[in-house]
Design a protein around this motif. Structure first.
Motif, mmCIF file in Angstrom:
data_model
loop_
_atom_site.group_PDB
_atom_site.id
_atom_site.type_symbol
_atom_site.label_atom_id
_atom_site.label_comp_id
_atom_site.label_asym_id
_atom_site.label_seq_id
_atom_site.Cartn_x
_atom_site.Cartn_y
_atom_site.Cartn_z
ATOM 1 N N ASP A 187 0.818 -1.218 0.000
ATOM 2 C CA ASP A 187 0.000 0.000 0.000
ATOM 3 C C ASP A 187 0.853 1.269 0.000
ATOM 4 O O ASP A 187 0.564 2.202 -0.780
ATOM 5 N N SER A 230 -3.337 -2.053 -9.583
ATOM 6 C CA SER A 230 -3.798 -1.249 -8.454
ATOM 7 C C SER A 230 -3.636 0.243 -8.696
ATOM 8 O O SER A 230 -4.429 1.044 -8.193
ATOM 9 N N CYS A 275 2.175 1.744 -3.520
ATOM 10 C CA CYS A 275 1.135 2.244 -4.422
ATOM 11 C C CYS A 275 0.896 3.736 -4.223
ATOM 12 O O CYS A 275 0.766 4.494 -5.196
ATOM 13 N N ARG A 309 0.369 -6.871 -10.402
ATOM 14 C CA ARG A 309 -0.499 -6.493 -9.284
ATOM 15 C C ARG A 309 -0.423 -4.990 -9.027
ATOM 16 O O ARG A 309 -1.450 -4.320 -8.827
#
Length: 287
Positions: free
Chosen positions: A137, A179, A140, A175
Motif C-alpha cells: 500500500d 492497483s 502504491c 499487481r
C-alpha cells in the motif's frame, strides 16, 4: 541486418567515469539511445550544471537520444516496514538518498529529465523486505503520487522490477499496475531481475503483464547457482531472449531495448563485456 527495435544502453555499463568513451562504443554498435545513471563517476542526480551541459554536448555529438533517467528514486528503506531481506545485493550506484530525501530527489529527477529531453524516469519500490505484501500500500501511494506529478510534466514514471526491491517479479509488477492505473505509471520490464527473484520471466512472467503498460525493457542475462545470479553474455544464459524479443515484436512493443550488462567480462573487463553484450543484443533484436 538492422535491429527491429531501437537499441540503447546505460552508459556506465561501458564506462562509469568517461561518457565520451562509452558513447563512442555504443554508437559503433548501432545504439542511438542512452540511459543516464553514473556519469563522471557520480550518480546522475548529483551532477553540476557544468557537468550536465558538458554531457548534453557529448550526447548530441554522438547522435544519442536520452531514453531514461535511471534514477535511484525509492531505492531506500521504507520506514516502519518489516526487516530488510538480506539475500539480495543492494546496488546503489553512488546514491545515498534516504527516505526523507525522496521528494527533493523526485523534483531533481524531473528537472534533469526535462534538461536532457528524456521521457522516462526509472524508479523503484523500496528495498525488499521479508514481507513485501506489508509494503504494498505505501508503494502504491508513493508511485501514484509520482505519476500524478509526472503527468503535469509529460513524463513517465517507469517502475523497474528489481530483485532487491519489493516489486521484483512480473506477478508483483502486474499487481501493482492493476492497483495504480494511472497512465503515467508504466513498467521498466527486466526479465533477468525476475529470474533472480525466482520467476520464469518468459513466457510465464511476461504473460502476466499488461503489454500496453511496458514502457521500456532492460537487457541482461544470467543463470542461477546456489540462489545467486551468475551474469554472462546476453543470449547465452537462462533468459529466453529470442522468445522474449519475438513476443515483444508480436505485441507491437514500441519502446527500446536497453543494455544493462552486469557481467564483469573476460578478466574483469567490463568495457569488453558490454561490447560483447551490445553486439549480442543487436543480433537478437535483428532476428
Amino acid at each position: 541486418m538492422e535491429p527491429k527495435f531501437r537499441i540503447a544502453a546505460i552508459t556506465d555499463e561501458f564506462s562509469p567515469a568517461d561518457p565520451s568513451r562509452a558513447l563512442s562504443q555504443m554508437a559503433s554498435i548501432g545504439m542511438t539511445g542512452a540511459e543516464l545513471r553514473l556519469i563522471y563517476g557520480k550518480n546522475i542526480m548529483d551532477l553540476t550544471e557544468a557537468e550536465m551541459n558538458s554531457l548534453r554536448y557529448l550526447l548530441q555529438g554522438h547522435g544519442m537520444e536520452v531514453v531514461s533517467i535511471a534514477s535511484p528514486i525509492l531505492k531506500c528503506v521504507l520506514p516502519n516496514a518489516p526487516e530488510i531481506d538480506t539475500r539480495f545485493q543492494q546496488d546503489i550506484f553512488n546514491s545515498k538518498h534516504t527516505f526523507e530525501m525522496q521528494p527533493e530527489l523526485a523534483e531533481r529527477a524531473f528537472r534533469i529529465a526535462k534538461f536532457f529531453g528524456a521521457r522516462i524516469i526509472r524508479v523503484f519500490s523500496y528495498w525488499r523486505t521479508v514481507d513485501p505484501d506489508k509494503c504494498f500500500d505505501p508503494i502504491c501511494t508513493a508511485l501514484a503520487d509520482l505519476a500524478i506529478k509526472a503527468a503535469k510534466e509529460d513524463l513517465i514514471i517507469g517502475i523497474e522490477n528489481e530483485h532487491a526491491c519489493n516489486i521484483a517479479t512480473a506477478a508483483e509488477s502486474a499487481r501493482l499496475l492493476n492497483s495504480v492505473r494511472h497512465p503515467n505509471l508504466q513498467l521498466v520490464w527486466d526479465p533477468a531481475n525476475a529470474l533472480v527473484s525466482g520467476e520464469s520471466p518468459y513466457p510465464g512472467g511476461y504473460s502476466l503483464l499488461p503489454k500496453d503498460r511496458i514502457a521500456h525493457v532492460h537487457v541482461k542475462d544470467c543463470h542461477m547457482e546456489d540462489h545467486k545470479p551468475i551474469w554472462g553474455p546476453v543470449g547465452t544464459r537462462s533468459v529466453d531472449w529470442k522468445g522474449q524479443i519475438a513476443a515483444l515484436q508480436a505485441d507491437d512493443y514500441k519502446g527500446w531495448l536497453s543494455l544493462e550488462t552486469h557481467w564483469p567480462g573476460p578478466g574483469g573487463d567490463k568495457f569488453l563485456a558490454s561490447t560483447i553484450c551490445g553486439w549480442n543484443m543487436r543480433g537478437l533484436a535483428a532476428m
